[in-house]
Design an enzyme around this catalytic site. Structure first.
Site, PDB file in Angstrom:
ATOM      1  N   TYR A  66       0.835  -1.209   0.000  1.00  0.00           N
ATOM      2  CA  TYR A  66       0.000   0.000   0.000  1.00  0.00           C
ATOM      3  C   TYR A  66       0.876   1.269   0.000  1.00  0.00           C
ATOM      4  O   TYR A  66       0.639   2.199  -0.777  1.00  0.00           O
ATOM      5  CB  TYR A  66      -0.908  -0.032   1.231  1.00  0.00           C
ATOM      6  N   LYS A 100       1.076   4.167  -2.870  1.00  0.00           N
ATOM      7  CA  LYS A 100       0.731   5.567  -2.593  1.00  0.00           C
ATOM      8  C   LYS A 100       1.932   6.498  -2.787  1.00  0.00           C
ATOM      9  O   LYS A 100       1.767   7.657  -3.163  1.00  0.00           O
ATOM     10  CB  LYS A 100       0.154   5.695  -1.177  1.00  0.00           C
TER      11      LYS A 100
HETATM   12  P1  NAP Z   1     -13.319   2.361   0.980  1.00  0.00           P
HETATM   13  O1  NAP Z   1     -14.345   2.880   1.913  1.00  0.00           O
HETATM   14  O2  NAP Z   1     -12.796   0.988   1.167  1.00  0.00           O
HETATM   15  O3  NAP Z   1     -13.887   2.516  -0.525  1.00  0.00           O
HETATM   16  C1  NAP Z   1     -13.093   2.133  -1.590  1.00  0.00           C
HETATM   17  C2  NAP Z   1     -13.769   2.505  -2.876  1.00  0.00           C
HETATM   18  O4  NAP Z   1     -12.891   2.132  -3.947  1.00  0.00           O
HETATM   19  C3  NAP Z   1     -15.075   1.786  -3.092  1.00  0.00           C
HETATM   20  O5  NAP Z   1     -15.989   2.665  -3.702  1.00  0.00           O
HETATM   21  C4  NAP Z   1     -14.684   0.674  -4.055  1.00  0.00           C
HETATM   22  O6  NAP Z   1     -15.751   0.301  -4.932  1.00  0.00           O
HETATM   23  C5  NAP Z   1     -13.606   1.346  -4.868  1.00  0.00           C
HETATM   24  N1  NAP Z   1     -12.730   0.389  -5.553  1.00  0.00           N
HETATM   25  C6  NAP Z   1     -11.913  -0.543  -5.008  1.00  0.00           C
HETATM   26  N2  NAP Z   1     -11.284  -1.230  -5.983  1.00  0.00           N
HETATM   27  C7  NAP Z   1     -11.730  -0.710  -7.156  1.00  0.00           C
HETATM   28  C8  NAP Z   1     -11.453  -0.996  -8.522  1.00  0.00           C
HETATM   29  N3  NAP Z   1     -10.588  -1.958  -8.875  1.00  0.00           N
HETATM   30  N4  NAP Z   1     -12.090  -0.265  -9.476  1.00  0.00           N
HETATM   31  C9  NAP Z   1     -12.968   0.703  -9.134  1.00  0.00           C
HETATM   32  N5  NAP Z   1     -13.270   1.015  -7.865  1.00  0.00           N
HETATM   33  C10 NAP Z   1     -12.648   0.305  -6.889  1.00  0.00           C
HETATM   34  O7  NAP Z   1     -12.033   3.310   0.941  1.00  0.00           O
HETATM   35  P2  NAP Z   1     -11.811   4.802   1.496  1.00  0.00           P
HETATM   36  O8  NAP Z   1     -11.351   4.698   2.893  1.00  0.00           O
HETATM   37  O9  NAP Z   1     -12.973   5.659   1.168  1.00  0.00           O
HETATM   38  O10 NAP Z   1     -10.541   5.233   0.625  1.00  0.00           O
HETATM   39  C11 NAP Z   1     -10.620   6.020  -0.540  1.00  0.00           C
HETATM   40  C12 NAP Z   1      -9.214   6.406  -0.967  1.00  0.00           C
HETATM   41  O11 NAP Z   1      -8.571   7.135   0.077  1.00  0.00           O
HETATM   42  C13 NAP Z   1      -8.310   5.212  -1.275  1.00  0.00           C
HETATM   43  O12 NAP Z   1      -7.476   5.505  -2.361  1.00  0.00           O
HETATM   44  C14 NAP Z   1      -7.500   5.066   0.000  1.00  0.00           C
HETATM   45  O13 NAP Z   1      -6.281   4.426  -0.230  1.00  0.00           O
HETATM   46  C15 NAP Z   1      -7.338   6.517   0.399  1.00  0.00           C
HETATM   47  N6  NAP Z   1      -7.041   6.682   1.823  1.00  0.00           N
HETATM   48  C16 NAP Z   1      -7.919   6.243   2.784  1.00  0.00           C
HETATM   49  C17 NAP Z   1      -7.572   6.404   4.130  1.00  0.00           C
HETATM   50  C18 NAP Z   1      -8.485   5.939   5.251  1.00  0.00           C
HETATM   51  O14 NAP Z   1      -8.081   6.034   6.414  1.00  0.00           O
HETATM   52  N7  NAP Z   1      -9.678   5.481   4.988  1.00  0.00           N
HETATM   53  C19 NAP Z   1      -6.367   7.005   4.476  1.00  0.00           C
HETATM   54  C20 NAP Z   1      -5.510   7.439   3.470  1.00  0.00           C
HETATM   55  C21 NAP Z   1      -5.853   7.281   2.143  1.00  0.00           C
HETATM   56  P3  NAP Z   1     -16.458  -1.140  -4.862  1.00  0.00           P
HETATM   57  O15 NAP Z   1     -17.045  -1.254  -3.508  1.00  0.00           O
HETATM   58  O16 NAP Z   1     -17.459  -1.070  -5.955  1.00  0.00           O
HETATM   59  O17 NAP Z   1     -15.361  -2.136  -5.119  1.00  0.00           O
END
Ligand code: NAP
Length: 246
Positions: free
Chosen positions: A154, A158
């Site tokens: 990861y 990133k």
């Molecule tokens: P999340 O709640 O797990 O949601 C992930 C989203 O990505 C879902 O809508 C999922 O859609 C979609 N997705 C996954 N694989 C995919 C693919 N191959 N093609 C298209 N869509 C895909 O994640 P989140 O926490 O909102 O994170 C969003 C972003 O922020 C990510 O890039 C993550 O790395 C980044 N981020 C998150 C955090 C945190 O603490 N949450 C911290 C730093 C960065 P489906 O359900 O349809 O698969």
């Protein structure tokens, strides 16, 4: 206001992407909410935007698939005639210590998070270059800046997104296209929901503000980068992490 703007947000069925899509629509943009497997959630999120007076449509595409991304971007251009805001938010984790990490878990995370971001930019840039305008926002992470034990795949993906953001920003700047990234810390979404209470407690101890972020707090910064309020910013990585990486 983003009236007349067309936006595509990847991974918008839930979490941060869903919050970003909602905020862009509230400002008047037509928003395409991309999803991979969660069709119902994405359609519900799009319907909620429409109910609130906005314009939105859900679109399925696995961002790790180069040809599928081409088709998704082409269909957006066919339907709306343009693309102004591209948010590369889709992301996954497959955590584990490096010594035990499978090749498959490494590849899946890199393919979705890093190659997925390349795929959409690669296909969208053709149209953005012709338009001579556009704002691309990539989601990176505090893990890509600081590294994180148990997240070699990861963190690598990133950190790659940061390099991709800066190189793309340099390539596209002369045509009026801006490329920036948001680096969240710990955000309360499905992605972090499964972490053990002990890991959550350890993470909170590393956050000067002492709490996790809501998806809306990340979406506010993405909205700023999408709008003309950030018209003189490109190639920047904005940390939204409660002070974790200061
Ligand atoms: P999340 O709640 O797990 O949601 C992930 C989203 O990505 C879902 O809508 C999922 O859609 C979609 N997705 C996954 N694989 C995919 C693919 N191959 N093609 C298209 N869509 C895909 O994640 P989140 O926490 O909102 O994170 C969003 C972003 O922020 C990510 O890039 C993550 O790395 C980044 N981020 C998150 C955090 C945190 O603490 N949450 C911290 C730093 C960065 P489906 O359900 O349809 O698969």
């Amino acid at each position: 206001m983003l009236t007349d703007k067309v936006a595509l947000v990847t991974g918008a069925s839930r979490g941060i992407g869903c919050a970003i899509a909602r905020k862009l629509a509230e400002q008047g943009a037509f928003v395409y909410l991309n999803y991979n497997g969660s069709a119902q959630k994405a359609q519900e999120a799009a319907a909620q935007i429409v109910q609130a007076g906005g314009r939105a449509e859900a679109v399925q595409c696995n961002v790790a698939d180069f040809e599928a991304c081409k088709k998704m971007i082409e269909s957006v251009i066919e339907k709306s005639g343009r693309l102004d805001i591209l948010v590369n938010n889709a992301g996954i984790t497959k955590d584990g210590l490096l010594m035990k990490m499978s090749e498959e878990d490494y590849d899946r995370v890199l393919d979705t998070n890093l190659k997925g971001t390349f795929n959409t930019i690669r296909h969208a840039s053709r149209y953005l270059l012709k338009q001579r305008s556009g704002s691309i926002i990539n989601l990176t992470s505090v893990s890509g800046i600081l590294g994180n034990a148990g997240q070699a795949n990861y963190s690598a993906s990133k950190a790659g997104v940061i390099g991709l953001t800066k190189s793309t920003a340099r390539e596209l700047a002369s045509r009026g296209i801006r490329v920036n990234a948001v680096a969240p810390g710990y955000v309360e979404t499905d992605m972090t929901d499964g972490l053990s209470e002990q890991v959550k407690k350890q993470m909170l101890q590393q956050i000067p503000l002492g709490r996790a972020a809501s998806p809306d707090e990340i979406a506010d910064v993405a909205l700023f980068l999408a709008s003309d309020h950030s018209s003189y910013m490109t190639g920047q990585i904005l940390s939204v992490d409660g002070g974790m990486a200061m």
